[in-house]
Design a protein around this motif. Structure first.
Motif, PDB file in Angstrom:
ATOM      1  N   LYS A 141       0.847  -1.173   0.205  1.00  0.00           N
ATOM      2  CA  LYS A 141      -0.098  -0.072  -0.001  1.00  0.00           C
ATOM      3  C   LYS A 141       0.876   1.252   0.214  1.00  0.00           C
ATOM      4  CE  LYS A 141      -3.907   2.285   0.442  1.00  0.00           C
ATOM      5  NZ  LYS A 141      -4.814   2.241  -0.282  1.00  0.00           N
ATOM      6  N   LYS A 152     -10.427   9.420  -2.474  1.00  0.00           N
ATOM      7  CA  LYS A 152     -10.446   8.365  -3.293  1.00  0.00           C
ATOM      8  C   LYS A 152     -10.203   8.906  -4.882  1.00  0.00           C
ATOM      9  CE  LYS A 152     -14.385   5.078  -4.197  1.00  0.00           C
ATOM     10  NZ  LYS A 152     -13.609   4.055  -4.399  1.00  0.00           N
ATOM     11  N   ASN A 155      -6.106   7.666  -9.054  1.00  0.00           N
ATOM     12  CA  ASN A 155      -4.911   6.705  -8.819  1.00  0.00           C
ATOM     13  C   ASN A 155      -4.820   5.584  -8.466  1.00  0.00           C
ATOM     14  OD1 ASN A 155      -2.358   5.638  -8.685  1.00  0.00           O
ATOM     15  ND2 ASN A 155      -1.386   7.577  -8.434  1.00  0.00           N
ATOM     16  N   TYR A 156      -5.301   4.487  -8.948  1.00  0.00           N
ATOM     17  CA  TYR A 156      -5.456   3.044  -8.629  1.00  0.00           C
ATOM     18  C   TYR A 156      -4.534   2.197  -9.190  1.00  0.00           C
ATOM     19  CZ  TYR A 156      -9.747   3.111  -5.858  1.00  0.00           C
ATOM     20  OH  TYR A 156     -10.504   3.167  -4.584  1.00  0.00           O
ATOM     21  N   ASN A 159      -3.405  -0.819  -6.523  1.00  0.00           N
ATOM     22  CA  ASN A 159      -4.562  -1.602  -6.264  1.00  0.00           C
ATOM     23  C   ASN A 159      -4.588  -2.548  -7.549  1.00  0.00           C
ATOM     24  OD1 ASN A 159      -4.773   0.911  -5.026  1.00  0.00           O
ATOM     25  ND2 ASN A 159      -6.795   0.571  -4.329  1.00  0.00           N
ATOM     26  N   ILE A 160      -4.537  -1.983  -8.857  1.00  0.00           N
ATOM     27  CA  ILE A 160      -4.631  -2.905  -9.994  1.00  0.00           C
ATOM     28  C   ILE A 160      -3.579  -3.810  -9.882  1.00  0.00           C
ATOM     29  CG2 ILE A 160      -4.600  -2.818 -12.447  1.00  0.00           C
ATOM     30  CD1 ILE A 160      -6.133   0.098 -12.255  1.00  0.00           C
ATOM     31  N   PRO A 187      -7.859  -4.548  -2.983  1.00  0.00           N
ATOM     32  CA  PRO A 187      -7.696  -3.374  -4.393  1.00  0.00           C
ATOM     33  C   PRO A 187      -9.062  -2.344  -4.128  1.00  0.00           C
ATOM     34  CG  PRO A 187      -7.237  -5.550  -5.074  1.00  0.00           C
ATOM     35  CD  PRO A 187      -7.646  -5.771  -3.545  1.00  0.00           C
ATOM     36  N   GLY A 188     -10.145  -3.087  -3.746  1.00  0.00           N
ATOM     37  CA  GLY A 188     -11.371  -2.014  -3.836  1.00  0.00           C
ATOM     38  C   GLY A 188     -12.332  -2.419  -2.595  1.00  0.00           C
TER      39      GLY A 188
END
Ligand code: PMP
Length: 291
Positions: A141, A152, A155-156, A159-160, A187-188
């Motif tokens: 993380k 939120k 930029n993920y 997580n991806i 991730p979500g």
């Protein structure tokens, strides 16, 4: 589906975003996903509050009050007659010359995207009622001192990458650890465990403070289940009596196995089941009506 895009309601084909949009160029923006059940948008005010908090941190100004944006979300759902599904609000810094400088963006891009609850069959394992195989992944993380986890943002990437790692390991979902090895989130999704009748979940400094997470903590309080927000390690995950994910998208999802360790004797465990039932009945009766 009819999409709201910068002041207009347009078809999916007409909903075009400029290649000069900083959301596209740099992931410079924020979003929220909400669930609609039986014509009720669950926790709409809380989602709007989180969106505005994210916008404040990123210094993106939008020309709408929370109330005006709320009306637009409801109007989009009405126009689609969507009584069961999801609705996503996306705000980017807007269109600017492809330079990093935020001053290039004169006005934000605002999009409201409704969707049904259907998704490709091949995604099943990661979205089924019970998440069979979860792995803690090497993708860490990003610490909040670098990118604030409570924002939120668009930029993920981490997580991806975490999801890709899990899928490549033959699992359905990932759990990311922080730089010190403490459990953060999926991730979500947020993560909960149950141990000796009590609920535990990581504190909010390095995770998204999920609306479902907050709802579960409230439900636990009302049901007399003791809940603690504290640092957890992989040891705590492996030795838990029950474990589950929470998210707007999936609700409460029991976990069967983490890093090859079976969690509990029966999945879902009794506390997970109780919370899941309570949460699902809340979705049916609580929320902002679209009419
Ligand atoms: N963590 C992350 C990283 C997420 O993207 C989400 C989904 N929004 C969650 C947790 C769960 O949050 P919520 O319950 O608000 O959907």
């Amino acid at each position: 589906m009819i999409i709201y895009l910068n002041g207009n309601f347009v078809s999916e084909e007409e909903a075009k975003i400029s290649p000069f949009d900083h959301g596209f160029l740099y992931g410079d923006g924020v979003f929220e996903s909400m669930v609609v059940t039986n014509g009720l948008v669950f926790k709409l005010d809380q989602h709007l509050k989180r969106l505005y908090d994210s916008l404040t941190v990123l210094k993106i100004k939008i020309p709408f009050s929370k109330d005006e944006l709320k009306k637009l979300v409801l109007e989009t759902l009405r126009r689609n007659n969507l009584r069961d599904g999801y609705v996503r609000l996306v705000v980017s810094r807007g269109v600017g010359y492809p330079a990093l400088d935020p001053r290039a963006c004169e006005k934000p891009t605002i999009v409201i995207i409704p969707s049904t609850k259907t998704f490709p069959q091949s995604f099943r394992g990661s979205y089924s009622d019970i998440i069979d195989k979860v792995v803690t992944v090497s993708t860490r993380k990003i610490p909040s001192v670098c990118i604030e986890a409570r924002v939120k943002s668009l930029n993920y990437l981490n997580n991806i990458l975490a999801r890709i790692e899990a899928l490549e390991a033959g699992a359905n979902e990932a759990i990311m650890l922080d730089l010190h090895g403490f459990v953060t989130e999926g991730p979500g999704e947020n993560v909960f465990i149950v141990k000796l009748g009590c609920l535990y979940t990581p504190p909010t400094h390095n995770i998204l403070n999920g609306i479902t997470r907050q709802t579960v903590l409230e439900l636990a309080k009302n049901m007399g289940i003791k809940a603690y927000e504290q640092n957890l390690t992989r040891y705590d995950l492996y030795t838990a009596d029950e474990a589950f994910f929470t998210s707007t998208f999936g609700g409460i999802k029991p976990i069967r196995e983490i890093d090859g360790r079976k969690i509990g004797l029966k999945v879902p465990g009794p506390i997970t089941e109780k919370l899941k039932k309570a949460y699902e009945s809340l979705l049916l009766k609580e929320g902002t009506p679209i009419e």
